[in-house]
Design a protein around this motif. Structure first.
Motif, PDB file in Angstrom:
ATOM      1  N   GLY A  14       0.814  -1.220   0.000  1.00 37.01           N
ATOM      2  CA  GLY A  14       0.000   0.000   0.000  1.00 37.01           C
ATOM      3  C   GLY A  14       0.839   1.257   0.000  1.00 37.01           C
ATOM      4  N   ALA A  15       2.028   1.165   0.586  1.00 38.34           N
ATOM      5  CA  ALA A  15       2.836   2.379   0.701  1.00 38.34           C
ATOM      6  C   ALA A  15       3.092   3.002  -0.667  1.00 38.34           C
ATOM      7  N   SER A  16       3.387   2.152  -1.659  1.00 36.16           N
ATOM      8  CA  SER A  16       3.654   2.735  -2.961  1.00 36.16           C
ATOM      9  C   SER A  16       2.363   3.146  -3.675  1.00 36.16           C
ATOM     10  N   SER A  17       1.274   2.403  -3.430  1.00 36.38           N
ATOM     11  CA  SER A  17       0.050   2.791  -4.114  1.00 36.38           C
ATOM     12  C   SER A  17      -0.566   4.040  -3.491  1.00 36.38           C
ATOM     13  N   LEU A  18      -0.151   4.349  -2.251  1.00 35.46           N
ATOM     14  CA  LEU A  18      -0.622   5.584  -1.633  1.00 35.46           C
ATOM     15  C   LEU A  18       0.068   6.805  -2.234  1.00 35.46           C
ATOM     16  N   THR A  19       1.231   6.590  -2.820  1.00 37.37           N
ATOM     17  CA  THR A  19       1.974   7.683  -3.411  1.00 37.37           C
ATOM     18  C   THR A  19       1.735   7.654  -4.912  1.00 37.37           C
ATOM     19  N   PRO A  20       0.869   8.549  -5.397  1.00 43.27           N
ATOM     20  CA  PRO A  20       0.548   8.497  -6.822  1.00 43.27           C
ATOM     21  C   PRO A  20       1.776   8.797  -7.671  1.00 43.27           C
ATOM     22  N   PRO A  21       1.825   8.275  -8.883  1.00 44.58           N
ATOM     23  CA  PRO A  21       2.956   8.589  -9.755  1.00 44.58           C
ATOM     24  C   PRO A  21       2.941  10.069 -10.095  1.00 44.58           C
ATOM     25  N   GLY A  22       4.055  10.562 -10.595  1.00 41.75           N
ATOM     26  CA  GLY A  22       4.123  11.978 -10.952  1.00 41.75           C
ATOM     27  C   GLY A  22       4.628  12.772  -9.769  1.00 41.75           C
ATOM     28  N   PRO A  23       4.401  14.088  -9.802  1.00 39.19           N
ATOM     29  CA  PRO A  23       4.946  14.943  -8.752  1.00 39.19           C
ATOM     30  C   PRO A  23       4.314  14.612  -7.398  1.00 39.19           C
ATOM     31  N   PRO A  24       5.071  14.763  -6.301  1.00 37.59           N
ATOM     32  CA  PRO A  24       4.517  14.484  -4.982  1.00 37.59           C
ATOM     33  C   PRO A  24       3.317  15.380  -4.689  1.00 37.59           C
ATOM     34  N   ALA A  25       2.396  14.867  -3.836  1.00 37.98           N
ATOM     35  CA  ALA A  25       1.164  15.588  -3.556  1.00 37.98           C
ATOM     36  C   ALA A  25       1.444  16.976  -2.982  1.00 37.98           C
ATOM     37  N   SER A  26       2.463  17.078  -2.124  1.00 41.79           N
ATOM     38  CA  SER A  26       2.778  18.379  -1.561  1.00 41.79           C
ATOM     39  C   SER A  26       3.905  19.039  -2.343  1.00 41.79           C
ATOM     40  N   PRO A  27       3.651  20.234  -2.886  1.00 41.37           N
ATOM     41  CA  PRO A  27       4.706  20.921  -3.642  1.00 41.37           C
ATOM     42  C   PRO A  27       5.910  21.230  -2.748  1.00 41.37           C
ATOM     43  N   TRP A  28       5.672  21.270  -1.447  1.00 36.93           N
ATOM     44  CA  TRP A  28       6.721  21.528  -0.479  1.00 36.93           C
ATOM     45  C   TRP A  28       7.780  20.427  -0.506  1.00 36.93           C
ATOM     46  N   MET A  29       7.357  19.224  -0.864  1.00 39.41           N
ATOM     47  CA  MET A  29       8.260  18.075  -0.888  1.00 39.41           C
ATOM     48  C   MET A  29       8.849  17.843  -2.278  1.00 39.41           C
ATOM     49  N   ASP A  30       8.437  18.663  -3.232  1.00 38.51           N
ATOM     50  CA  ASP A  30       8.940  18.484  -4.589  1.00 38.51           C
ATOM     51  C   ASP A  30      10.332  19.111  -4.695  1.00 38.51           C
ATOM     52  N   THR A  31      11.335  18.280  -4.863  1.00 41.33           N
ATOM     53  CA  THR A  31      12.710  18.785  -4.913  1.00 41.33           C
ATOM     54  C   THR A  31      13.265  18.736  -6.334  1.00 41.33           C
ATOM     55  N   SER A  32      12.377  18.519  -7.315  1.00 45.77           N
ATOM     56  CA  SER A  32      12.855  18.253  -8.669  1.00 45.77           C
ATOM     57  C   SER A  32      13.648  19.408  -9.291  1.00 45.77           C
ATOM     58  N   LEU A  33      13.414  20.640  -8.832  1.00 45.61           N
ATOM     59  CA  LEU A  33      14.118  21.769  -9.440  1.00 45.61           C
ATOM     60  C   LEU A  33      15.447  22.087  -8.748  1.00 45.61           C
ATOM     61  N   CYS A  34      15.681  21.462  -7.585  1.00 49.44           N
ATOM     62  CA  CYS A  34      16.898  21.779  -6.833  1.00 49.44           C
ATOM     63  C   CYS A  34      18.054  20.894  -7.300  1.00 49.44           C
ATOM     64  N   PRO A  35      19.301  21.359  -7.096  1.00 46.87           N
ATOM     65  CA  PRO A  35      20.443  20.497  -7.378  1.00 46.87           C
ATOM     66  C   PRO A  35      20.346  19.213  -6.546  1.00 46.87           C
ATOM     67  N   THR A  36      20.755  18.084  -7.113  1.00 45.53           N
ATOM     68  CA  THR A  36      20.597  16.803  -6.415  1.00 45.53           C
ATOM     69  C   THR A  36      21.438  16.720  -5.146  1.00 45.53           C
ATOM     70  N   THR A  37      22.421  17.613  -5.016  1.00 45.36           N
ATOM     71  CA  THR A  37      23.260  17.606  -3.817  1.00 45.36           C
ATOM     72  C   THR A  37      22.602  18.318  -2.637  1.00 45.36           C
ATOM     73  N   ASP A  38      21.492  19.006  -2.893  1.00 45.07           N
ATOM     74  CA  ASP A  38      20.806  19.736  -1.815  1.00 45.07           C
ATOM     75  C   ASP A  38      20.159  18.800  -0.810  1.00 45.07           C
ATOM     76  N   SER A  39      20.197  19.188   0.470  1.00 47.74           N
ATOM     77  CA  SER A  39      19.333  18.550   1.451  1.00 47.74           C
ATOM     78  C   SER A  39      17.916  19.085   1.228  1.00 47.74           C
ATOM     79  N   LEU A  40      16.941  18.417   1.801  1.00 45.03           N
ATOM     80  CA  LEU A  40      15.557  18.891   1.695  1.00 45.03           C
ATOM     81  C   LEU A  40      15.439  20.299   2.269  1.00 45.03           C
ATOM     82  N   THR A  41      16.095  20.526   3.407  1.00 45.64           N
ATOM     83  CA  THR A  41      16.042  21.845   4.051  1.00 45.64           C
ATOM     84  C   THR A  41      16.563  22.945   3.137  1.00 45.64           C
TER      85      THR A  41
END
Ligand SMILES: *[C@@H]1O[C@H](CO)[C@@H](O)[C@H](O)[C@H]1NC(C)=O
Ligand SMILES: *[C@@H]1O[C@H](CO)[C@@H](O)[C@H](O)[C@H]1NC(C)=O
Ligand SMILES: *[C@@H]1O[C@H](CO)[C@@H](O)[C@H](O)[C@H]1NC(C)=O
Length: 222
Positions: A14-41
């Motif tokens: 269920g854990a994966s089916s709870l997370t829909p494909p595509g961008p995460p539900a919360s834009p706050w958790m979307d890190t796609s535009l940041c450099p991959t070396t960034d921490s979430l913070t």
């Protein structure tokens, strides 16, 4: 009991089916535009620093007001799906996308978007293209750091001209440039230094599965 519920969710895949494909539900958790070396913070800090740009190409009184006024001027009636889209459009920082929920007729839609964009005062009335120098000035005014303002102003000159007055691609391009360059802001630069030298290292594989945690949390609450 709480543990049991969690276990069932995990065992059932269920854990994966709870997370829909595509961008995460919360834009706050979307890190796609940041450099991959960034921490979430650090990534979130870049987004806060660039948050003012959500107002770029926003007419006086706001996009919502402009769309409703322009719809009226174009004799369009706002359908239920327009109202139903308002919440998520703002959560995702893309209120301009609401213009696409008013009508599916391409001609009406273009006329509506033209009216909304014209209401910003940033459209050159002769060529009906963006007045880039005016947009750049506006972008600088929405950012606290002049150094970051310079970088964003230069992206305003090169980002793609809206097609049929649809500004989404232009805005995504400018916002992406801002996030990439956000460490030109002294505040973000300082945060970057502090976070990387902190003995209690910033806990965060930003690009890993961290965003699944809040999805599971509701199952643990009483
Ligand atoms: C436009 O606004 C006027 C008054 O502000 C109202 O009487 C009219 O019904 C509106 N038209 C549409 C299409 O909503
Ligand atoms: C654009 O906006 C100006 C006022 O800012 C207005 O006078 C003009 O009629 C508008 N043009 C179009 C095509 O909507
Ligand atoms: C573009 O905007 C600037 C600043 O607002 C203004 O001085 C200039 O006349 C505008 N250019 C056009 C072609 O409208």
């Amino acid at each position: 009991m709480q543990v049991l519920v969690l276990a069932m969710v995990v065992v059932g895949g269920g854990a994966s089916s709870l997370t829909p494909p595509g961008p995460p539900a919360s834009p706050w958790m979307d890190t796609s535009l940041c450099p991959t070396t960034d921490s979430l913070t650090l990534c979130q800090m870049r987004k806060v620093e660039c948050g003012g740009l959500n107002q770029l190409l926003s007419p006086p009184g706001g996009v919502l007001h402009a769309i409703t006024t322009c719809a009226n001027a174009t004799s369009l009636t706002l359908p239920p799906r327009f109202f139903m889209s308002i919440g998520m459009a703002f959560v995702h920082g893309q209120p301009e996308s609401l213009a696409d929920h008013v009508t599916s007729d391409p001609t009406d839609s273009t006329a509506l978007r033209r009216c909304v964009l014209n209401a910003t005062g940033l459209l050159d009335p002769e060529t009906l293209t963006l007045n880039r120098s005016a947009v750049a000035t506006s972008a600088r005014g929405l950012l606290a750091s002049p150094e970051l303002g310079d970088a964003v102003a230069s992206s305003v000159q090169t980002c793609p001209e809206p097609v049929a007055f649809s500004v989404e691609n232009f805005l995504s391009c400018v916002k992406a440039a801002c996030i990439t360059n956000a460490d030109k802001s002294p505040l973000v630069s300082r945060a970057k230094g502090v976070l990387s030298s902190s003995p209690t290292k910033d806990p965060a594989p930003a690009h890993k599965s961290l965003f699944k945690a809040p999805v599971l949390l509701p199952f643990l609450s009483p």
